[in-house]
Design a protein around this motif. Structure first.
Motif, PDB file in Angstrom:
ATOM      1  N   VAL A   1       0.908  -1.226   0.011  1.00  0.00           N
ATOM      2  CA  VAL A   1       0.176  -0.166  -0.090  1.00  0.00           C
ATOM      3  C   VAL A   1       0.652   1.216  -0.073  1.00  0.00           C
ATOM      4  CG1 VAL A   1      -1.617   1.197   1.310  1.00  0.00           C
ATOM      5  CG2 VAL A   1      -1.665  -1.339   1.139  1.00  0.00           C
TER       6      VAL A   1
ATOM      7  N   GLY B   1      -4.646  -1.066   4.039  1.00  0.00           N
ATOM      8  CA  GLY B   1      -3.328  -1.922   4.654  1.00  0.00           C
ATOM      9  C   GLY B   1      -4.117  -2.996   5.641  1.00  0.00           C
TER      10      GLY B   1
ATOM     11  N   THR C   1       1.646  -7.733   3.988  1.00  0.00           N
ATOM     12  CA  THR C   1       1.329  -6.207   3.362  1.00  0.00           C
ATOM     13  C   THR C   1       2.306  -5.586   4.088  1.00  0.00           C
ATOM     14  OG1 THR C   1      -1.164  -6.745   3.591  1.00  0.00           O
ATOM     15  CG2 THR C   1      -0.595  -4.614   3.289  1.00  0.00           C
TER      16      THR C   1
ATOM     17  N   MET D   1       3.195  -1.222   4.224  1.00  0.00           N
ATOM     18  CA  MET D   1       2.555   0.108   3.797  1.00  0.00           C
ATOM     19  C   MET D   1       3.858   1.201   3.657  1.00  0.00           C
ATOM     20  SD  MET D   1      -0.066   2.060   6.323  1.00  0.00           S
ATOM     21  CE  MET D   1      -1.526   0.784   5.920  1.00  0.00           C
TER      22      MET D   1
ATOM     23  N   LEU E   1       1.099  -6.831   8.954  1.00  0.00           N
ATOM     24  CA  LEU E   1       1.505  -5.531   8.410  1.00  0.00           C
ATOM     25  C   LEU E   1       2.678  -4.780   8.762  1.00  0.00           C
ATOM     26  CD1 LEU E   1       0.355  -3.131   6.755  1.00  0.00           C
ATOM     27  CD2 LEU E   1      -0.794  -2.430   8.789  1.00  0.00           C
TER      28      LEU E   1
ATOM     29  N   GLY F   1      -8.197  -2.782  -0.453  1.00  0.00           N
ATOM     30  CA  GLY F   1      -7.618  -3.692   0.257  1.00  0.00           C
ATOM     31  C   GLY F   1      -8.127  -4.972   0.283  1.00  0.00           C
TER      32      GLY F   1
END
Ligand SMILES: Cc1cc2nc3c(=O)[nH]c(=O)nc-3n(C[C@H](O)[C@H](O)[C@H](O)COP(=O)(O)OP(=O)(O)OC[C@H]3O[C@@H](n4cnc5c(N)ncnc54)[C@H](O)[C@@H]3O)c2cc1C
Length: 628
Positions: free
Chosen positions: A12, A23, A33, A35, A119, A388
């Motif tokens: 992201v 995210g 993921t 970001m 994340l 997302g």
């Protein structure tokens, strides 16, 4: 020098209101993921008004929460004031609006991101989308880091080739003097993505110590604040008021005399601005018959003296802004802490997107937020969670999720963008939703929680509570259908107290509740109570019974609409092969490539005659396929 910086499932770009939802949704669905954002201290920063919600927008925040998003929970932990708007009107236009404590909102959201499994958040400037054989494969940052991933979501807001405008001053910048993102814009153009130029503006901020509040009207929050999130059980009771004042003829005179100095009115070719968030210059010109305009003084937080001067968005020179402020009652001695300004920025033409928010031209590349031509934190967050979800679904081999216009304002927003496009920053309004009676603040959970749960974004514990609520609503409706209310003195007294007509013969509680003067509590006061029912269950019972007829009619309209939505169109249909289509319709159909006849019928320039021709052609194609 480019170096391999690692592999993820989804990347992201941006941690604004769209980026954070994108995210979190992807990571919570199980996608590894990354970001990337320009400044980790500006996560979910509110560059403009310190508020979340309002008409239509407030319902979107509820929808994001019902899907398992974060905006609602974060604002419920960081508001300084909460108000339910339009309480005197029907449930379809009631919406919550919160005044946000901006620094607390950032702190809460950053903590949520930092503690989210799956994340990784990093500070960095993405300059390039890494594309191989026309397919998105990752990103490259200005420091040479190559991050590879199957899907990438761009949520870069108003930063793309940002240009700040204030009088004749203009300089390259993102909002609030943050860096602007130039190379990524150039790269998207090299990849054949069509960009357009939009602009938006923000008002000055003044020091609270220098405001004479005695010349303004207090605007307090609700005594009994509610929450946006279905998970919020504790409410912030210590609320801070806003204040109302007005411009006057002298303000208007100052603005009219200096219109030519406004970056927006100097005649220079500029990006297109938001019709529904007009600058004060726009308002003075467009509504020149109005003797005054409302100005709301909105604190930006509990621990700051900065006050947002809502209604005074402008790109006039700083010197003129001082004069304007000092002309307004209560601001005669106001100290300006930050001047207002306008910002121009690149946006992606959204008809280049599938309803999943994936770019048609570059599989694996998604865009969400202000970059798609919208305006507003809520509109950005709504696109973020859907991008997302769909980027993660693509990696995890799950079905894409497309909400239709009868399910959610989010569905209306995205369908409008990808089907009709937008010539100015698009803002959600209740009037945009033809099924707004079905898209209410009170029933967002009933419309979307099942989807959020299916995706793994709603916890089992919350889902059980939701299922329980649904069951209690149905049981209570069934109970009220059986309870008979007789015209006893007690009942007649209750009806009289509600200015309702006396009862002549026994009636089912269910039917009596339909009377406009009565509500659930009134009926409950004359029958045996169903103890322990929560306020939101009672509210749901009342609304579903009172609006039963309207809701039934709306659902019938939806069924008719669904018939057209279910008529699918092959993504690769050759519109040149269809004779009889009007030229404009053929061009628009080739551009938008609608997925259904319903979507085709909403494209401006595609007329009913074209739809009939298309329907016949698809039907013949289907018959031909069956025959072979
Ligand atoms: C001056 C101004 C006035 C506004 N006026 C209004 C208004 O009147 N009404 C209204 O409803 N809304 C208004 N807005 C608010 C607007 O809705 C917001 O901009 C909203 O924050 C959009 O959310 P977003 O997530 O799309 O983008 P943003 O919140 O802008 O977030 C973008 C994110 O992308 C990151 N980023 C950008 N480029 C890169 C890159 N190359 N690499 C890595 N990260 C990058 C940034 O660091 C940021 O985190 C205004 C905004 C501004 C700036």
């Amino acid at each position: 020098m480019v170096y391999d910086a690692g592999r993820f499932d989804t990347i992201v770009i941006g941690a604004g209101h769209a980026g954070v939802e994108a995210g979190l949704a992807a990571a919570r669905m199980g996608a590894k993921t990354l970001m990337l954002t320009l400044n980790l201290d500006m996560i979910a920063f509110m560059p403009c008004n310190p508020s979340v919600g309002g008409p239509a927008k407030g319902i979107v925040v509820r929808e994001i929460d019902a899907l398992g998003g974060e905006m609602a929970k974060t604002i419920d932990k960081s508001y300084i004031q909460m108000r339910m708007l339009n309480t005197g009107k029907g449930p379809a236009v009631q919406a919550l609006r919160a005044q946000a404590d901006k620094p607390i909102y950032i702190k809460e959201m950053k903590q949520t991101l930092e503690n989210q499994e799956n994340l990784t958040i990093r500070q960095g400037m993405v300059d390039k989308i890494f594309v191989e054989d026309g397919i998105c494969k990752g990103v490259i940052t200005e420091t040479g880091a190559l991050y590879q991933a199957e899907t990438v979501i761009i949520t870069t807001g108003t930063f793309m080739r940002g240009k700040v405008l204030m009088g004749d001053l203009e300089y390259e910048s993102g909002p609030n003097n943050q860096r602007t993102s130039v190379k990524l814009s150039e790269n998207l153009e090299e990849l054949g993505i069509e960009l357009t130029r939009f602009k938006t503006g923000t008002p000055p901020r003044v020091n609270s110590h220098t405001i004479d509040y005695s010349k303004t009207e207090i605007q307090p929050g609700d005594d009994k604040p509610q929450g946006f999130s279905y998970e919020t059980k504790e409410f912030i009771m210590d609320q801070i008021p806003c204040w109302l004042t007005y411009t006057n003829e002298f303000t208007h005179q100052v603005i009219n005399e200096n219109l030519g100095l406004s970056a927006m009115y100097s005649g220079a070719k500029r990006g297109t601005g938001p019709r529904y968030c007009p600058s004060i210059e726009d308002k003075i010109v467009r509504f020149n018959d109005k003797p005054r305009h409302q100005i709301f003084l909105e604190p930006e937080g509990r621990d700051t003296e900065e006050v947002y001067v809502q209604g005074l968005s402008t790109s006039l020179p700083e010197s003129v802004q001082h004069k304007i402020l000092r002309s307004i009652p209560g601001l005669e001695k106001a100290e300006m802490m930050r001047p207002g300004y306008a910002i121009e920025y690149d946006a992606v033409v959204p008809t280049q997107l599938w309803p999943t928010l994936e770019l048609k031209k570059i599989p694996g590349l998604f865009t969400a937020g202000q970059i798609n031509g919208t305006s507003g934190y809520e509109e950005a967050a709504a696109q973020g969670i859907m991008a997302g979800i769909n980027a993660a679904a693509k990696v995890l081999g799950k079905e894409p999720v497309i909400l239709d216009r009868s399910q959610a304002y989010i569905g209306v927003l995205i369908d409008d963008l990808v089907t009709k496009g937008t010539k100015e920053p698009y803002r959600l309004l209740t009037s945009r939703a033809e099924y707004r009676l079905l898209l209410r603040h009170d029933n967002a959970d009933l419309r979307l929680t099942d989807i959020g749960h299916e995706l793994g974004l709603i916890s089992e514990e919350r889902y059980e509570q939701f299922e329980k609520k649904k069951q209690l609503v149905e049981e209570e409706k069934a109970r009220l259908r059986k309870v008979t209310i007789k015209p006893t003195p007690e009942v007649q007294a209750m009806l009289e107290s509600a200015n309702a007509t006396a009862l002549r013969e026994p009636m089912k509680a269910y039917d009596l509740l339909k009377r406009p003067e009565l509500n659930y509590d009134k009926i409950d006061s004359v029958i045996e109570s169903n103890e322990g029912l929560s306020a939101d269950v009672k509210e749901q019972v009342e609304i579903q019974i009172k609006y039963e007829g309207y809701i039934k009619k709306a659902n019938e309209q939806v069924e008719r609409m669904k018939k057209m939505e279910d008529k699918k169109i092959p993504e690769d249909l050759d519109y040149d092969a269809i004779s009889g289509l009007a030229t404009e319709a053929r061009q628009k159909l080739q551009l938008v490539r609608p997925l259904s006849v319903g979507q085709a019928s909403r494209i401006s320039g595609v007329n009913p005659a074209d739809i009939s021709i298309l329907l016949i052609y698809i039907e013949q194609g289907r018959i031909a396929k069956v025959a072979n």
